[in-house]
Write a protein that holds these residues in place. Structure first.
Motif, PDB file in Angstrom:
ATOM      1  N   SER B  51       9.799 -36.079 -18.662  1.00  0.00           N
ATOM      2  CA  SER B  51       9.186 -34.992 -17.891  1.00  0.00           C
ATOM      3  C   SER B  51       8.550 -35.550 -16.616  1.00  0.00           C
ATOM      4  O   SER B  51       8.677 -34.988 -15.528  1.00  0.00           O
ATOM      5  CB  SER B  51       8.130 -34.295 -18.745  1.00  0.00           C
ATOM      6  N   GLU B  52       7.902 -36.706 -16.793  1.00  0.00           N
ATOM      7  CA  GLU B  52       7.258 -37.369 -15.660  1.00  0.00           C
ATOM      8  C   GLU B  52       8.300 -37.757 -14.605  1.00  0.00           C
ATOM      9  O   GLU B  52       8.110 -37.542 -13.410  1.00  0.00           O
ATOM     10  CB  GLU B  52       6.540 -38.629 -16.197  1.00  0.00           C
ATOM     11  N   ILE B  53       9.431 -38.304 -15.101  1.00  0.00           N
ATOM     12  CA  ILE B  53      10.491 -38.716 -14.169  1.00  0.00           C
ATOM     13  C   ILE B  53      10.919 -37.534 -13.318  1.00  0.00           C
ATOM     14  O   ILE B  53      10.999 -37.620 -12.091  1.00  0.00           O
ATOM     15  CB  ILE B  53      11.725 -39.263 -14.924  1.00  0.00           C
ATOM     16  N   ILE B  54      11.200 -36.413 -14.011  1.00  0.00           N
ATOM     17  CA  ILE B  54      11.695 -35.243 -13.286  1.00  0.00           C
ATOM     18  C   ILE B  54      10.657 -34.778 -12.269  1.00  0.00           C
ATOM     19  O   ILE B  54      10.966 -34.497 -11.104  1.00  0.00           O
ATOM     20  CB  ILE B  54      12.022 -34.116 -14.282  1.00  0.00           C
ATOM     21  N   ARG B  55       9.382 -34.746 -12.712  1.00  0.00           N
ATOM     22  CA  ARG B  55       8.326 -34.258 -11.825  1.00  0.00           C
ATOM     23  C   ARG B  55       8.210 -35.159 -10.589  1.00  0.00           C
ATOM     24  O   ARG B  55       8.211 -34.685  -9.446  1.00  0.00           O
ATOM     25  CB  ARG B  55       6.985 -34.242 -12.581  1.00  0.00           C
ATOM     26  N   VAL B  56       8.211 -36.474 -10.848  1.00  0.00           N
ATOM     27  CA  VAL B  56       7.977 -37.409  -9.741  1.00  0.00           C
ATOM     28  C   VAL B  56       9.190 -37.483  -8.809  1.00  0.00           C
ATOM     29  O   VAL B  56       9.045 -37.624  -7.598  1.00  0.00           O
ATOM     30  CB  VAL B  56       7.621 -38.792 -10.303  1.00  0.00           C
ATOM     31  N   LEU B  57      10.375 -37.371  -9.413  1.00  0.00           N
ATOM     32  CA  LEU B  57      11.569 -37.393  -8.569  1.00  0.00           C
ATOM     33  C   LEU B  57      11.564 -36.186  -7.645  1.00  0.00           C
ATOM     34  O   LEU B  57      12.011 -36.249  -6.496  1.00  0.00           O
ATOM     35  CB  LEU B  57      12.829 -37.375  -9.429  1.00  0.00           C
TER      36      LEU B  57
END
Lengths: 366, 344, 293
Positions: B51-57
Motif C-alpha cells: 500500500s505504501e509503495i502504491i501511495r509513494v509511487l
C-alpha cells in the motif's frame, strides 16, 4: 546399352585442363606463412633452452651447464633439477595438451569458437579446486583439532577429476541416440555457467581465508610446478600419442555431415565420443595442473591453421602441438622475467604475444 | 560458414510442437518480469508494504520510504529490466549474424575493452578520474574495442567467422592488459574488483540516464531490422538473393548489438550468461519467427536479470552477492532442463 | 576418354562377371520409417534389382530420401526389416557395410579446408581403416573416380572455391572411390547442367552393366528416369504406387495423377517413351493478365 557418346566426357575433360592461374597474392601469402612457420620451428629449441638458462635467480651459463649434468654446486643443482627443468617440461606438456584439446574440440563440435571451456571442463575443475581448498582449510585446521588432513599436493588431482566429471556429465546429458554437435555445445555452456556460478558463490561466501591461492590458481600459472605434477599430465600425453594417430582419419571424416561420415564407414557416435574423451582428458589434466588458461586452446589451432597453409595437412596436428608448447614455455619465460621477482601468469603473456600475430594473419588472409 | 547450424528460430525442432500463442507467451513473461520488479521495490533492507509503495509511487513525499523507493529501488529496477533485455537482444543479434551458438555480447570485445579502460584509468590516473566517470570510460573503451574488432574483421564483414575470431582475440588481448594492470596495481584494487564483477549496487538515475541513449534506440531499432535479420539466418547467399545487402546489414546489426552491450556494460559492468543463454532459451521455447524470438529474448532477459538482482540483494543481506553468479544459478538449471527436453 | 572401362582400371574395381558374386541387393520388407513417431513411409516393401539401375521418383516429400537413408542403414525402420545379404542393415558394422554399400546424401554440407582430392580420399576410409597408408590400389581407385567424373585436373582445388557442379561431381567421385557394389544416391544430378546430368547417369548405367553394380537413385527429371531406369519406382505420400519396368509405368497414367500434371508421351526410337508435361493440374487461378502487362 547403347555405345556411350564419348565426345561429351572427353570434351569436358579437355576443357577442364586449362589450369587456372593461382593469384599472386595467395602465393605470397603462403610464402609469408611458410616463413613464419620456419621461424616458429627454428625458435622453438632456442626458447626451451633459454627457459632453462634464464630465470629469477641469475645463474652463470657455465654453472647451469654443469648443473644439467649434475656437476654444479648444490644450490645450482637444486634450482635446475627441481625448479627450472620440471617447470619447462610441465609447460611443454601443458601447452601441447591445451592446444591439442582445442583442436580436437573445435573439430568435433564443428565450431571454431570451441575450447576447453565449452565442455564445462575448466569450470568443473575450478569448482573442484575450490572445494578442495576449502576442505583443506576448514576440515583440516579448524581450532587446531584436525579431523583429517588432505595434503595440498592433491590439488591437481582434484582439478583434473572435477574437469573430467563435468565433461562426462555434459556428455551424458547431451547423449540422445547420438551426439549432436549443437546439443553438446549448448549443454556444455549451460552446465559450465552453473558450475562457474557455484564456484564464484563459494568464493564469495566462504573463500576468504584461501582467496589468494584460489585467485592465483584461477589466473593460471606455472609457478612452483615440479616433477610431481608430471604424474597428472604424462598419462594423458601418452594416451593422446597413442590415440591421435588413430583419431586422425575419423576426426577428418567428422568434419563432414554425419550421414556422409557414416556412409563412408565411420561409426559416428563411437568416434565422436572417443575424440571427446581424449579432448576432455587433455584439457582436464592441463587445467588441473596450471589452472584455466583460456587463450591457448582457442587460438592456437587457428594460428596453426594459418601457419600450415601450403604444407601437407599431415603436419597440422604436429604444428598445433609445437605452437602450443612453444607459446606456453616462451610466455612463462617472459612472465618470469618481466616483473621479476613477481611473476606474470602465463595466459596473459601468451595472449599479449599471440593475439597481435593472430590478428595480423586474420587481417591478411581472413 | 555453411558448417554452422543455421541459428534460425526453427533449428531446434521447436516448430514441430504446437505452442501457446507466442503473443501471450511474450506478454506473460514481460508481465511476470514487471511484477517481480514491483515486488522487489518492497523488499530490501527496509521492508515497504504494498500500500505504501502504491501511495509513494503516486505521490512522492519526503518520507524515508519515498526516498528509498525513488532514489534507490526504482531506478535500480528499471536498470535491471533494461539491462537484461538489452543483453539478451544483443546476444540474439550476434548469434544470428555470426551464425554461431557460442556468440555472446562479449564476443565483440565490448566487455573486456570497457573493463580495460576503467582499470587503466584507475591505476594510471587515480587522482584525476573519480568513479563517477567510470561509465563514460567504459562506454568509450567498449566502443573502441568493438570498432577495432569491426576493423579487423574486414571493412565489409564478409565472413562471420572472421568477425568472431577477431572479437575473441581482441577480448583476450584486452583481458590480458587488464589483468597485467591489476597485478601491478598492488593491493588497492577493491573498488575495481567490485566494478569488474558487475552488478547494480548503488546504481541510480544518473546511471540510467547514461544507459538510455544507447539502449532504447537499440531496442527500438531491432524491431525494424527483423526481416533482414531473419533472412541473414538463412545464409548469406539466400539473403542476398532475396534482396538483403548482406554486408551492410551485418555491419548495421553488429553496430546495434555493440550499442546495446556498451550501454549495459557502462552501467552494470560485465554480466555473463544473459546474453549467451537467453537467446537459446527463447528459440527453444517455441519462438517460430524472428520477431517472436527477439521479443521473447527481450522479455526473458528482463525477467532473468530483475529476479537475479532481487535475489542478489536479499539472499545474503546486508551483503550483495555478485549478480552474474545469481543469474547463472537461476537461469542455468532452467536452461539445462530446456535443452535436455529438446527432441533431436 | 570413353565410358567403356579404361585399361588402366584398378584390379579391385573390375568385378569379374564370371565369378558369381554374393547376393548384393537390399530388400525392404514391410518397413515403416519415420522421425520422432511421425511415419514418413508406411508398410513399404521393395527389392532393389541386383546389377540394375533402380530409380525412385515421386513428388516432393514423398519419402524418397527417407527410403534411401533406410537402405543405407542410416535410419532404422520402426517396423519391418531392411536386409542386405540376409542381415539387417543396422546390425552391420559400419565399415563392413561401407565396403558393400555407398550412399551420397542430397547436397551435403561443404567441408572446409579440403581439396577435391582430399575429399575423394575420404571415400577410401572403409578400405584403409585407421592406420593403413594410401596404397597403390587406393590411389588408383581415387584417380579412377576422379577420371570418371572428369575431375582429374581439379584435385588440388579447394571444395569451397569450385562451382556447384564440380562440387557435386566431387561428392559422386567420393562415393565411387568407395568401390562398393551397391551405390545409393539421393538426387545426384542436383546442381548439374544438362550435359553433366546425362554424363553422370550414363556413368551409372555403365557401371551397372559392365561391373554389375546395383544402383539406386532418386531423380526429379521424369524423362531421365524413363531413359535410364531398369526398374522404376514411383512413390507418393510414403506409399509405393508402382515398381517395375519404365515402359509399363507409361501405360498406367500414374505419372499424371501423382504429379498433378497433364501431358503426353512421345516415342523416340531407341530411347523408348518420353513424357512431355504440358500443364499443371493444380493451378486453378493463373496470374491475372493485368499484372504481367
Amino acid at each position: 546399352m547403347q555405345p556411350a557418346p564419348s565426345s561429351s566426357m572427353s570434351g569436358i575433360a579437355s576443357s577442364l585442363k586449362k589450369n587456372r592461374k593461382i593469384p599472386a597474392q595467395q602465393l605470397s601469402g603462403s610464402r609469408i606463412s611458410g616463413g613464419l612457420l620456419g621461424l616458429v620451428i627454428f625458435s622453438f629449441p632456442i626458447v626451451v633452452i633459454l627457459a632453462i638458462f634464464l630465470g629469477t635467480v641469475d645463474l652463470e651459463t657455465a654453472e647451469t651447464l654443469f648443473a644439467l649434468f649434475g656437476e654444479g654446486s648444490q644450490r645450482t643443482d637444486t634450482i635446475i633439477a627441481f625448479q627450472r627443468l620440471p617447470r619447462v617440461i610441465v609447460g611443454l606438456l601443458v601447452g601441447v595438451h591445451f592446444a591439442l584439446s582445442g583442436a580436437l574440440l573445435q573439430a568435433i563440435t564443428r565450431n571454431p569458437l570451441a575450447d576447453p571451456t565449452i565442455l564445462g571442463v575448466s569450470q568443473g575443475a575450478t569448482l573442484a579446486v575450490m572445494l578442495f581448498l576449502m576442505f583443506a582449510v576448514y576440515a583440516g585446521n579448524s581450532d587446531g583439532s584436525q579431523l583429517f588432513t588432505i595434503p595440498l599436493e592433491y590439488l591437481p588431482l582434484a582439478g583434473c577429476l572435477g574437469g573430467l566429471i563435468a565433461g562426462f556429465a555434459v556428455y551424458l546429458l547431451s547423449w540422445q541416440s547420438g551426439l549432436s554437435p549443437l546439443r553438446l555445445t549448448l549443454m556444455g555452456i549451460a552446465l559450465g555457467a552453473v558450475l562457474h556460478a557455484l564456484a564464484m558463490g563459494l568464493l564469495a561466501g566462504w573463500g576468504s581465508t584461501r582467496m589468494e591461492s584460489i585467485l592465483l590458481w584461477m589466473s593460471g600459472s606455472l609457478y612452483a610446478r615440479g616433477w610431481d605434477h608430471l604424474i597428472y599430465l604424462l598419462p594423458w600425453t601418452v594416451a593422446s600419442l597413442f590415440f591421435l594417430p588413430l583419431l586422425r582419419r575419423p576426426v577428418r571424416l567428422l568434419q563432414l555431415e554425419d550421414d556422409c561420415a557414416t556412409s563412408f564407414g565411420l561409426s559416428v557416435p563411437l568416434w565422436r565420443s572417443l575424440a571427446l574423451a581424449v579432448g576432455a582428458g587433455l584439457a582436464a589434466s592441463a587445467v588441473g595442473v596450471v589452472g584455466p588458461v583460456g587463450f591457448i586452446g582457442l587460438v592456437v589451432p587457428h594460428l596453426a591453421r594459418y601457419l600450415s597453409r601450403g604444407t601437407n595437412q599431415h603436419f597440422y596436428i604436429p604444428i598445433v602441438a609445437l605452437l602450443g608448447a612453444g607459446l606456453v614455455v616462451g610466455s612463462d619465460l617472459i612472465g618470469r622475467l618481466l616483473l621479476s621477482p613477481n611473476e606474470v601468469p602465463v595466459g596473459i603473456i601468451a595472449a599479449l604475444l599471440g593475439v597481435p600475430v593472430f590478428l595480423v594473419l586474420l587481417r591478411r588472409y581472413g | 560458414m555453411s558448417k554452422f547450424q543455421a541459428l534460425s528460430p526453427n533449428s531446434y525442432g521447436a516448430a514441430r510442437r504446437q505452442k501457446a500463442a507466442p503473443f501471450f507467451l511474450v506478454t506473460g513473461i514481460a508481465a511476470v518480469a514487471v511484477t517481480v520488479g514491483l515486488l522487489g521495490l518492497g523488499i530490501g533492507a527496509q521492508y515497504i508494504p504494498v500500500s505504501e509503495i502504491i501511495r509513494v509511487l503516486w505521490l512522492p513525499d519526503d518520507s524515508v520510504s519515498s526516498i528509498i523507493l525513488w532514489e534507490l529501488r526504482l531506478p535500480r529496477m528499471l536498470i535491471a529490466l533494461l539491462a537484461g533485455a538489452s543483453l539478451a537482444v544483443a546476444g540474439y543479434l550476434l548469434q544470428s549474424i555470426t551464425r554461431n551458438p557460442l556468440a555472446s555480447p562479449s564476443l565483440t570485445g565490448v566487455t573486456s575493452g570497457a573493463a580495460m579502460l576503467v582499470v587503466l584509468a584507475f591505476v594510471c590516473l587515480p587522482q584525476l578520474i573519480s568513479p563517477y566517470y567510470y561509465p563514460f570510460l567504459a562506454l568509450f573503451g567498449g566502443t573502441a574495442a568493438a570498432s577495432i574488432t569491426l576493423f579487423l574483421s574486414g571493412p565489409t564483414l564478409s565472413s562471420p567467422l572472421r568477425l568472431a575470431l577477431a572479437g575473441v582475440s581482441v577480448s583476450f588481448l584486452a583481458a590480458a592488459v587488464t589483468t597485467l594492470t591489476l597485478l601491478s596495481a598492488g593491493p588497492q584494487t577493491g573498488t575495481l574488483l567490485f566494478w569488474l564483477s558487475g552488478g547494480l549496487q548503488g546504481r541510480s538515475w544518473s546511471q540510467l540516464l547514461i544507459m538510455l541513449p544507447w539502449v532504447v534506440p537499440g531496442l527500438v531499432c531491432v524491431f525494424f531490422c527483423l526481416r533482414p535479420l531473419a533472412l541473414l539466418s538463412l545464409g548469406d547467399e539466400p539473403a542476398q538473393a532475396m534482396g538483403v545487402n548482406v554486408r551492410l546489414w551485418r555491419s548495421l546489426l553488429a553496430l546495434l548489438a555493440i550499442c546495446l552491450s556498451a550501454g549495459v556494460v557502462a552501467v552494470a559492468g560485465p554480466i555473463a550468461f544473459v546474453g549467451l543463454c537467453v537467446p537459446h532459451m527463447a528459440r527453444m521455447l517455441g519462438a517460430r519467427t524472428t520477431g517472436t524470438a527477439v521479443a521473447l529474448s527481450l522479455a526473458l532477459g528482463a525477467l532473468l536479470l530483475v529476479s537475479a538482482d532481487l535475489f542478489s540483494r536479499t539472499l545474503a543481506a546486508p551483503r550483495e552477492l555478485p549478480i552474474g553468479m545469481i543469474t547463472a544459478l537461476i537461469g542455468g538449471p532452467i536452461f539445462l532442463a530446456i535443452i535436455y527436453r529438446q527432441k533431436a | 576418354m570413353t565410358l567403356s572401362m579404361p585399361s588402366s582400371l584398378p584390379e579391385a574395381t573390375v568385378f569379374s562377371s564370371s565369378s558369381p558374386r554374393e547376393i548384393s541387393s537390399i530388400s525392404l520388407d514391410n518397413v515403416t520409417l519415420g522421425y520422432s513417431r511421425q511415419p514418413v513411409v508406411e508398410g513399404l516393401s521393395l527389392n532393389l534389382q541386383q546389377g540394375k539401375v533402380n530409380i525412385l521418383i515421386g513428388p516432393n516429400g514423398c519419402g524418397k530420401s527417407t527410403l534411401l537413408r533406410a537402405m543405407a542403414g542410416l535410419l532404422k525402420p520402426t517396423q519391418g526389416s531392411a536386409v542386405l545379404q540376409g542381415k539387417e542393415l543396422h546390425k552391420w558394422p559400419r565399415r563392413t557395410l561401407a565396403r558393400a554399400l555407398s550412399f551420397l546424401p542430397q547436397a551435403p554440407e561443404v567441408p572446409e579446408n579440403m581439396t577435391i582430392g582430399q575429399l575423394v580420399e575420404q571415400g577410401r576410409f572403409a578400405h584403409r581403416g585407421l592406420i593403413r597408408a594410401l596404397t597403390a590400389e587406393d590411389r588408383e581407385a581415387v584417380s579412377w573416380a576422379l577420371e570418371q567424373t572428369g575431375l582429374l585436373d581439379y584435385r588440388e582445388r579447394s571444395m569451397r572455391t569450385v562451382s556447384g557442379g564440380e562440387r557435386q561431381r566431387a561428392w559422386i567421385a567420393t562415393a565411387l572411390a568407395q568401390q562398393a557394389s551397391i551405390l545409393l544416391l539421393d538426387e545426384p544430378t542436383t546442381y548439374l547442367d544438362l550435359g553433366h546430368q546425362l554424363e553422370v547417369l550414363e556413368l551409372l548405367q555403365e557401371l551397372s552393366t559392365t561391373q554389375g553394380l546395383t544402383i539406386a537413385l532418386s531423380l526429379h527429371e521424369i524423362n531421365h528416369a524413363l531413359m535410364f531406369a531398369d526398374s522404376l519406382t514411383l512413390l507418393a505420400n510414403g506409399k509405393l504406387l508402382y515398381s517395375g519396368p519404365p515402359q509399363e509405368l507409361v501405360t498406367t497414367g500414374l505419372i499424371e495423377s501423382t504429379f498433378a500434371i497433364r501431358g503426353q508421351y512421345l516415342n523416340i526410337p531407341g530411347h523408348g517413351p518420353l513424357h512431355i508435361a504440358t500443364s499443371s493440374q493444380r493451378r486453378k487461378n493463373p496470374l491475372p493478365l493485368a499484372r504481367t502487362a
